[in-house]
Design a protein around this motif. Structure first.
Motif, PDB file in Angstrom:
ATOM      1  N   GLU A   1      47.467  37.610  40.389  1.00  0.00           N
ATOM      2  CA  GLU A   1      46.909  38.461  39.636  1.00  0.00           C
ATOM      3  C   GLU A   1      45.005  37.918  38.474  1.00  0.00           C
ATOM      4  O   GLU A   1      45.943  36.800  37.663  1.00  0.00           O
ATOM      5  N   GLU A   2      44.514  38.521  38.740  1.00  0.00           N
ATOM      6  CA  GLU A   2      43.294  38.146  37.893  1.00  0.00           C
ATOM      7  C   GLU A   2      42.695  39.046  37.559  1.00  0.00           C
ATOM      8  O   GLU A   2      41.707  39.734  38.503  1.00  0.00           O
ATOM      9  N   ASN A   3      42.629  39.949  36.353  1.00  0.00           N
ATOM     10  CA  ASN A   3      42.358  41.153  35.532  1.00  0.00           C
ATOM     11  C   ASN A   3      42.460  42.420  36.741  1.00  0.00           C
ATOM     12  O   ASN A   3      41.664  43.057  37.696  1.00  0.00           O
ATOM     13  N   ARG A   4      44.250  42.468  37.546  1.00  0.00           N
ATOM     14  CA  ARG A   4      44.286  43.651  37.959  1.00  0.00           C
ATOM     15  C   ARG A   4      43.572  43.618  39.348  1.00  0.00           C
ATOM     16  O   ARG A   4      43.454  44.577  40.067  1.00  0.00           O
ATOM     17  N   GLN A   5      43.496  42.368  40.045  1.00  0.00           N
ATOM     18  CA  GLN A   5      42.998  42.230  41.430  1.00  0.00           C
ATOM     19  C   GLN A   5      43.589  40.343  41.962  1.00  0.00           C
ATOM     20  O   GLN A   5      44.462  40.770  40.761  1.00  0.00           O
TER      21      GLN A   5
END
Length: 149
Positions: free
Chosen positions: A98-102
């Motif tokens: 998960e990376e900034n809701r991506q």
């Protein structure tokens, strides 16, 4: 031993990208049209012990590839290792973060060619270039499918 990595950011939650990779037809979807590959069987989803059997073509010669999943952490990673195939060894880590809701999707591959260092020196660049093209395609398809509303 050679190493390859390809990573991209998918504008979709990790659960969606993971579920996409768990589709029954995932290998057909992610196989580039220029690569003649036949899926012979796929059993066990993404879990440990899952098995995939492919028939690749090196020129006109068919080559069997059997890979078994040796690790799985749901929504985080799965690992497949070649049991039978054209490489001396092959370990492919599929990582989801998960990376900034991506989702950061990363493919890490460690492999060795038959023929050892001599073969890797002569042909490693070619295999790496083929992997780059294949994973650009795979990540493009993953983005297209997972980012669709």
């Amino acid at each position: 031993m050679l190493h390859f990595q390809h990573s991209s950011l998918i504008n979709a939650p990790v659960t969606k990208v993971w579920q996409f990779h768990d589709r029954e037809d995932i290998l057909q979807l992610l196989t580039p049209p220029w690569q003649p590959v036949q899926v012979i069987r796929r059993q066990g989803g993404l879990g440990v012990g899952a098995i995939t059997e492919l028939r690749l073509f090196v020129g006109l010669l068919p080559v069997q590839w059997i890979a078994r999943h040796t690790a799985c952490e749901i929504n985080r990673l799965f690992v497949d290792e070649q049991e039978t195939g054209p490489m001396a060894s092959w370990i492919h880590r599929h990582e989801f973060a998960e990376e900034n809701r991506q989702t950061r999707l990363t493919d890490n591959i460690s492999f060795a060619l038959p023929g050892g260092e001599v073969a890797e020196t002569l042909f490693g660049w070619l295999i790496l270039a083929q992997l780059e093209a294949m994973f650009r395609y795979r990540h493009y398809i993953t983005k297209r499918e997972c980012e669709a509303i």
